[in-house]
Motif scaffolding. Structure first.
Motif, PDB file in Angstrom:
ATOM      1  N   GLN A 180       0.842  -1.193   0.000  1.00  0.00           N
ATOM      2  CA  GLN A 180       0.000   0.000   0.000  1.00  0.00           C
ATOM      3  C   GLN A 180       0.881   1.248   0.000  1.00  0.00           C
ATOM      4  O   GLN A 180       2.051   1.193   0.381  1.00  0.00           O
ATOM      5  CB  GLN A 180      -0.928   0.026   1.223  1.00  0.00           C
ATOM      6  CG  GLN A 180      -0.237   0.372   2.541  1.00  0.00           C
ATOM      7  CD  GLN A 180      -1.228   0.676   3.643  1.00  0.00           C
ATOM      8  OE1 GLN A 180      -1.873  -0.220   4.164  1.00  0.00           O
ATOM      9  NE2 GLN A 180      -1.352   1.945   4.001  1.00  0.00           N
TER      10      GLN A 180
ATOM     11  N   ASN B 279      -0.899   2.990  10.142  1.00  0.00           N
ATOM     12  CA  ASN B 279      -0.741   1.692   9.469  1.00  0.00           C
ATOM     13  C   ASN B 279       0.416   0.902  10.075  1.00  0.00           C
ATOM     14  O   ASN B 279       0.364  -0.322  10.168  1.00  0.00           O
ATOM     15  CB  ASN B 279      -0.464   1.895   7.983  1.00  0.00           C
ATOM     16  CG  ASN B 279      -1.476   2.779   7.303  1.00  0.00           C
ATOM     17  OD1 ASN B 279      -1.139   3.818   6.751  1.00  0.00           O
ATOM     18  ND2 ASN B 279      -2.746   2.390   7.335  1.00  0.00           N
TER      19      ASN B 279
ATOM     20  N   GLU C 264     -13.351   9.854   7.323  1.00  0.00           N
ATOM     21  CA  GLU C 264     -11.947   9.592   6.968  1.00  0.00           C
ATOM     22  C   GLU C 264     -11.240  10.860   6.498  1.00  0.00           C
ATOM     23  O   GLU C 264      -9.999  10.897   6.449  1.00  0.00           O
ATOM     24  CB  GLU C 264     -11.834   8.494   5.910  1.00  0.00           C
ATOM     25  CG  GLU C 264     -12.590   8.753   4.636  1.00  0.00           C
ATOM     26  CD  GLU C 264     -13.988   8.178   4.645  1.00  0.00           C
ATOM     27  OE1 GLU C 264     -14.509   7.894   3.544  1.00  0.00           O
ATOM     28  OE2 GLU C 264     -14.564   7.991   5.742  1.00  0.00           O
TER      29      GLU C 264
ATOM     30  N   GLU D 278      -7.461   1.728  13.916  1.00  0.00           N
ATOM     31  CA  GLU D 278      -8.415   1.270  12.902  1.00  0.00           C
ATOM     32  C   GLU D 278      -7.754   0.701  11.651  1.00  0.00           C
ATOM     33  O   GLU D 278      -8.345  -0.128  10.950  1.00  0.00           O
ATOM     34  CB  GLU D 278      -9.326   2.435  12.512  1.00  0.00           C
ATOM     35  CG  GLU D 278     -10.143   2.986  13.670  1.00  0.00           C
ATOM     36  CD  GLU D 278     -10.829   4.298  13.332  1.00  0.00           C
ATOM     37  OE1 GLU D 278     -10.644   4.786  12.186  1.00  0.00           O
ATOM     38  OE2 GLU D 278     -11.543   4.835  14.194  1.00  0.00           O
ATOM     39  N   ASN D 279      -6.537   1.153  11.347  1.00  0.00           N
ATOM     40  CA  ASN D 279      -5.885   0.759  10.091  1.00  0.00           C
ATOM     41  C   ASN D 279      -4.557   0.040  10.318  1.00  0.00           C
ATOM     42  O   ASN D 279      -3.709   0.013   9.431  1.00  0.00           O
ATOM     43  CB  ASN D 279      -5.634   2.009   9.236  1.00  0.00           C
ATOM     44  CG  ASN D 279      -6.917   2.743   8.902  1.00  0.00           C
ATOM     45  OD1 ASN D 279      -7.948   2.134   8.647  1.00  0.00           O
ATOM     46  ND2 ASN D 279      -6.858   4.070   8.914  1.00  0.00           N
TER      47      ASN D 279
ATOM     48  N   LYS E  29      -1.538  -2.308  10.385  1.00  0.00           N
ATOM     49  CA  LYS E  29      -1.088  -3.376   9.499  1.00  0.00           C
ATOM     50  C   LYS E  29       0.185  -4.068   9.987  1.00  0.00           C
ATOM     51  O   LYS E  29       0.465  -5.199   9.596  1.00  0.00           O
ATOM     52  CB  LYS E  29      -0.825  -2.821   8.091  1.00  0.00           C
ATOM     53  CG  LYS E  29      -2.029  -2.223   7.390  1.00  0.00           C
ATOM     54  CD  LYS E  29      -3.055  -3.283   7.034  1.00  0.00           C
ATOM     55  CE  LYS E  29      -4.094  -2.753   6.053  1.00  0.00           C
ATOM     56  NZ  LYS E  29      -4.823  -1.586   6.562  1.00  0.00           N
TER      57      LYS E  29
ATOM     58  N   ARG F 114      -5.215   6.077  13.225  1.00  0.00           N
ATOM     59  CA  ARG F 114      -5.185   5.706  11.805  1.00  0.00           C
ATOM     60  C   ARG F 114      -3.808   5.235  11.351  1.00  0.00           C
ATOM     61  O   ARG F 114      -3.547   5.154  10.146  1.00  0.00           O
ATOM     62  CB  ARG F 114      -5.625   6.899  10.951  1.00  0.00           C
ATOM     63  CG  ARG F 114      -7.118   7.175  11.066  1.00  0.00           C
ATOM     64  CD  ARG F 114      -7.545   8.242  10.115  1.00  0.00           C
ATOM     65  NE  ARG F 114      -8.982   8.506  10.229  1.00  0.00           N
ATOM     66  CZ  ARG F 114      -9.539   9.672   9.956  1.00  0.00           C
ATOM     67  NH1 ARG F 114      -8.780  10.691   9.583  1.00  0.00           N
ATOM     68  NH2 ARG F 114     -10.835   9.829  10.073  1.00  0.00           N
TER      69      ARG F 114
END
Length: 357
Positions: free
Chosen positions: A126, A213, A332, A254-255, A257, A211
């Motif tokens: 990403q 990652n 967002e 929330e995001n 990774k 937020r």
């Protein structure tokens, strides 16, 4: 790639049926949490020799499973490469395997430069990455020199091949940093938060995890108490309760990774150090599992604050009681903030980061 060639499997430890170790898997599963232990500290001018992770695992495996719905995998111990570059390469391969299965890798151990591999591997899957780091130091060494804990951040922020959307640096201590490095982070309008602003409560720092990652923790930012907690121990830092609270906040992102926990002192003899690291990992797992259980549909209350002739809009998530700044209907596109930011606005003051937004 034959992963067995690069891993020492996690040992089987005797646990009771209610304990975490009883539920640990040994393979990467879809949407799981994957633990990988790393021994390579050569980025900090130390050894790449195999570390003993048994004490940490024993403490972690004994903790309650609490009926987590998320599968947890302990992939084992990564074998260090002949060079530190080899370690980075093979680690990125494992991280990529996790991302393909939408699993969240948690890298435990190794020196702080391994953050570069976590970022690079995620960047393959990403773009526009939100990266939050807890670190007592802002290291901005020469990017032209070999990768190390002194310049990994410079390499991330300056690389044309890596896509950074936002960078947040939390927990820095004034007396440990060159003012030029701190000023540079501020000049490019990345957020930086002092240790003093993170103590006693998590509310002020939580928006920087919401937020993110990628989140990495340098254990140097945690205070040493029984003996050296990290390879560069500090008497000042986040205490035991604070760091566990922050690990859960990281998991609630929330995001999220990918996560890295670096510079831990695995040679510590005190059981308390290994126990604290195990508790930190457990709270991270708890946060991830809890976030996965939250409803996807949310309802937001809107609040308007007039300061002179300007109208500022805040929104509150009625389920999580989390605050956002901005008038856009799409949440967002609003900026995560704190309840304190809203209260400050009611007093006629707007935080600088909100004005920049």
């Amino acid at each position: 790639m034959n992963i067995e060639d690069f891993l020492i499997p996690a040992p089987k430890l005797k646990t009771e049926k209610w304990q975490l170790g009883h539920f640990i898997k040994s393979e990467i599963l879809e949407n799981s949490i994957v633990l990988i232990f790393v021994s390579d500290f050569r980025g900090a001018n130390r050894s790449g020799e195999s570390q003993d992770f048994r004490k940490v695992r024993a403490e972690l495996y004994r903790l309650s499973h609490l009926q987590f719905e998320t599968d947890i995998c302990d992939l084992g111990d990564l074998i260090s490469g002949k060079t530190i570059e080899d370690t980075h390469f093979i680690l990125q391969e494992f991280l990529s395997l996790c991302h393909y299965k939408n699993a969240i890798p948690v890298i435990i151990g190794g020196s702080n430069d391994l953050a570069f591999s976590l970022f690079s591997a995620l960047n393959f899957h990403q773009k526009n990455i939100n990266y939050t780091q807890i670190n007592s130091k802002v290291e901005l060494g020469n990017a032209d020199e070999p990768l190390s804990e002194k310049n990994y951040l410079t390499k991330i922020l300056s690389s044309k091949n890596l896509s950074v959307k936002n960078y947040h640096h939390l927990g820095y201590q004034k007396h440990l940093n060159a003012q030029e490095s701190v000023n540079l982070i501020k000049e490019v309008e990345f957020d930086i938060l002092r240790l003093a602003e993170m103590m006693n409560e998590t509310d002020k720092a939580e928006p920087y995890f919401r937020r993110a990652n990628l989140v990495t923790l340098n254990c140097d930012a945690v205070e040493s108490f029984a003996e050296d907690f990290s390879i560069h121990p500090q008497v000042n830092g986040l205490n035991r309760r604070e760091i566990c609270a922050y690990m859960q906040e990281i998991g609630l992102g929330e995001n999220l990774k990918s996560v890295g926990i670096f510079n831990f002192n695995f040679e510590a003899e005190s059981r308390l150090n290994h126990q604290l690291l195990a508790h930190m990992i457990w709270y991270l797992i708890s946060g991830i599992d809890l976030e996965k259980s939250h409803p996807k549909e949310r309802f937001y209350e809107t609040f308007h604050v007039m300061i002179e002739e300007e109208n500022y809009t805040f929104r509150r998530d009625s389920f999580k009681n989390l605050w956002y700044f901005g008038a856009d209907e799409k949440i967002e596109n609003c900026l995560p903030c704190s309840a304190a930011d809203y209260q400050l606005a009611k007093e006629g003051k707007i935080a600088k980061r909100l004005l920049h937004f």
